[in-house]
Design a protein around this motif. Structure first.
Motif, PDB file in Angstrom:
ATOM      1  N   SER A 107      56.548  37.242  42.453  1.00  0.00           N
ATOM      2  CA  SER A 107      56.000  38.492  42.841  1.00  0.00           C
ATOM      3  C   SER A 107      55.043  38.968  41.636  1.00  0.00           C
ATOM      4  O   SER A 107      53.891  39.221  41.992  1.00  0.00           O
ATOM      5  N   MET A 108      55.598  37.976  40.252  1.00  0.00           N
ATOM      6  CA  MET A 108      54.900  38.131  39.260  1.00  0.00           C
ATOM      7  C   MET A 108      53.555  37.666  39.818  1.00  0.00           C
ATOM      8  O   MET A 108      52.661  37.852  38.912  1.00  0.00           O
TER       9      MET A 108
ATOM     10  N   LYS B   8      52.888  40.579  51.644  1.00  0.00           N
ATOM     11  CA  LYS B   8      53.245  39.323  52.151  1.00  0.00           C
ATOM     12  C   LYS B   8      52.002  37.904  52.748  1.00  0.00           C
ATOM     13  O   LYS B   8      52.483  37.023  52.812  1.00  0.00           O
ATOM     14  N   ARG B   9      51.019  38.423  52.577  1.00  0.00           N
ATOM     15  CA  ARG B   9      49.400  37.672  53.567  1.00  0.00           C
ATOM     16  C   ARG B   9      49.245  36.130  52.058  1.00  0.00           C
ATOM     17  O   ARG B   9      49.309  35.749  52.168  1.00  0.00           O
TER      18      ARG B   9
ATOM     19  N   LYS C  44      50.203  32.804  51.716  1.00  0.00           N
ATOM     20  CA  LYS C  44      48.816  31.820  51.673  1.00  0.00           C
ATOM     21  C   LYS C  44      48.635  30.610  50.377  1.00  0.00           C
ATOM     22  O   LYS C  44      48.807  29.370  50.044  1.00  0.00           O
ATOM     23  N   LEU C  45      50.019  31.658  49.461  1.00  0.00           N
ATOM     24  CA  LEU C  45      50.086  30.451  47.965  1.00  0.00           C
ATOM     25  C   LEU C  45      50.894  29.684  48.572  1.00  0.00           C
ATOM     26  O   LEU C  45      50.961  28.710  47.248  1.00  0.00           O
ATOM     27  N   PHE C  46      52.208  29.791  48.945  1.00  0.00           N
ATOM     28  CA  PHE C  46      53.428  29.264  48.678  1.00  0.00           C
ATOM     29  C   PHE C  46      53.674  28.469  50.188  1.00  0.00           C
ATOM     30  O   PHE C  46      54.793  28.118  50.606  1.00  0.00           O
ATOM     31  N   CYS C  47      53.059  29.050  51.540  1.00  0.00           N
ATOM     32  CA  CYS C  47      53.666  28.362  52.659  1.00  0.00           C
ATOM     33  C   CYS C  47      51.995  28.203  53.224  1.00  0.00           C
ATOM     34  O   CYS C  47      51.097  28.571  53.727  1.00  0.00           O
TER      35      CYS C  47
ATOM     36  N   TYR D 186      48.094  35.082  57.875  1.00  0.00           N
ATOM     37  CA  TYR D 186      48.072  36.143  57.037  1.00  0.00           C
ATOM     38  C   TYR D 186      46.189  36.257  56.963  1.00  0.00           C
ATOM     39  O   TYR D 186      46.022  36.865  56.078  1.00  0.00           O
ATOM     40  N   GLY D 187      45.516  36.530  57.634  1.00  0.00           N
ATOM     41  CA  GLY D 187      44.273  37.120  58.127  1.00  0.00           C
ATOM     42  C   GLY D 187      43.210  36.677  57.556  1.00  0.00           C
ATOM     43  O   GLY D 187      42.307  37.214  57.127  1.00  0.00           O
TER      44      GLY D 187
END
Length: 406
Positions: free
Chosen positions: A55-56, A324-325, A329-332, A340-341
């Protein structure tokens, strides 16, 4: 902390018949503590730390820059500190006391006694910061919903940073005396040729005036009654405005719909906040004014507040479309871009700075010539439970505060 009485570990003897029932009760208490604080608290805490770190990372992204997201990042950091202190003070000792595993013996006997006097006040500082950050988030939503004309000048990124700094300073000064509440008692065991260190209340912590004024009245006033009263008043006003806005929804602007949606989500957040902390409040009131200490209630409240501190990431993913997007994008990296649009810059550039975090309120955003429907969310907030200090020492008949069973 946590009723630590190391001397009992060295007194192995046959239990008299008259003490058989008491021994069974102690075994039951150890099992309850092992399940709630040893297993569940540690498991939830590990998952919560991972979620708060993610989250951070996401909330600190440039496209997520806003006043509300800065406050939420502060809450995530505070939650992480509270989870760690809960594990150090309750989780790891509960595992050792029930299993007596040699792996944790070094921590329980050599690290825990020296760590407690430092971790204990840090936990209370983090608790106070979390309480007033929660109140600040609610106050910002109140201004955005009930006084939208003042929102642009009052709910800014610079002001959010100032609020966080002031809250940290206030929380540190308010809990400064906690660093002098715990001291170490040394006992040499000749039969084992070892020295045992036990954290016990200091003379300050045993002072009746200090207990009555600071531990009881000021703690309940500044940590429970004052914040809870303000939350009740502010959220009542927000709720009335939300109901009124829902009746006139067709006439609301896009930005107003976003703020109303975020305010609606905040009402749910506050409900979870109160639900997970009401047990700690009840335990504190019973202990402070009636002298009743319910050990299982306190252990359960420690678990509940740890859960409350660990669920923010889940709430972000469920209700925050943009969060969520960015997460995907960052972790999946294997997830298709359609999930993620595509690029983030179009919707970031068109959002108001206080509306970057997506909520359950609908907003229409124009990106690459097409109209999208997105949502934004607030997180669940948390502060820890408090516990009794009667077990700090066999002759100490006083009370303690949150997150300690010293």
């Amino acid at each position: 902390m946590d009723g630590m009485d190391l001397g009992n570990d060295t007194n192995a003897s046959v239990i008299p018949d008259s003490s058989y029932d008491e021994a069974l009760i102690d075994e039951s208490e150890l099992l309850f503590e092992f399940i709630t604080n040893g297993v569940l608290l540690n498991l939830v805490g590990i998952l919560g730390i991972m979620g708060n770190i993610i989250s951070m990372v996401i909330l600190s992204r440039p496209q997520m820059r806003s006043s509300i997201n800065y406050l939420l990042t502060g809450l995530a950091r505070c939650d992480t500190v509270l989870i760690l202190t809960s594990m150090f003070l309750f989780g790891l000792p509960a595992l050792y006391k029930y299993t007596s595993t040699p792996f944790l013996a070094g921590y329980y006997f050599r690290v825990y006694p020296f760590l407690s006097p430092i971790v204990y006040p840090l936990a209370l500082i983090a608790q106070t910061v979390s309480v007033y950050l929660t109140l600040t988030v609610t106050l910002e939503r109140f201004v955005a919903v009930c006084h939208p004309l003042q929102a642009r000048s009052l709910c800014t990124y610079g002001r959010a940073r100032l609020y966080v700094i002031l809250i940290i300073i206030f929380s540190t000064l308010y809990n400064l005396s906690r660093f002098w509440e715990v001291t170490l008692e040394t006992e040499f065991i000749p039969s084992h040729n070892i020295t045992i260190y036990t954290p016990v209340p200091s003379e300050l912590r045993n002072n009746h005036v200090y207990i009555s004024v600071y531990i009881h009245w000021l703690y309940l006033l500044f940590i429970y009654f004052l914040p809870f009263s303000c939350l009740a008043v502010l959220n009542a006003a927000i709720y009335r405005q939300v109901r009124k806005a829902n009746q006139e929804r067709q006439r609301l602007s896009r930005l107003q719909k976003k703020e109303i949606g975020l305010a609606t989500m905040l009402l749910c957040v506050v409900f979870v906040f109160v639900l997970c902390n009401i047990l700690a409040l009840v335990a504190n009131v019973l202990e402070a004014f009636y002298g009743i200490i319910l050990d299982r209630m306190v252990k359960l409240s420690n678990l509940l507040v740890t859960i409350n501190s660990s669920v923010n990431f889940i709430i972000y993913v469920i209700f925050g479309e943009k969060f969520k997007r960015l997460f995907l994008k960052l972790f999946c990296s294997q997830v298709p871009r359609a999930c993620y649009g595509g690029r983030d810059s179009p919707d970031c550039a068109t959002l108001h700075e206080d509306s970057v975090m997506l909520s359950n309120g609908e907003a229409r955003l124009r990106a690459n010539g097409s109209v999208k429907r997105v949502a934004r969310a607030l997180p669940c907030v948390y502060y820890p439970a408090r516990h009794q200090a009667a077990k700090w020492h066999h002759d100490c008949n006083t009370t303690t505060t949150t997150l300690n069973q010293i």
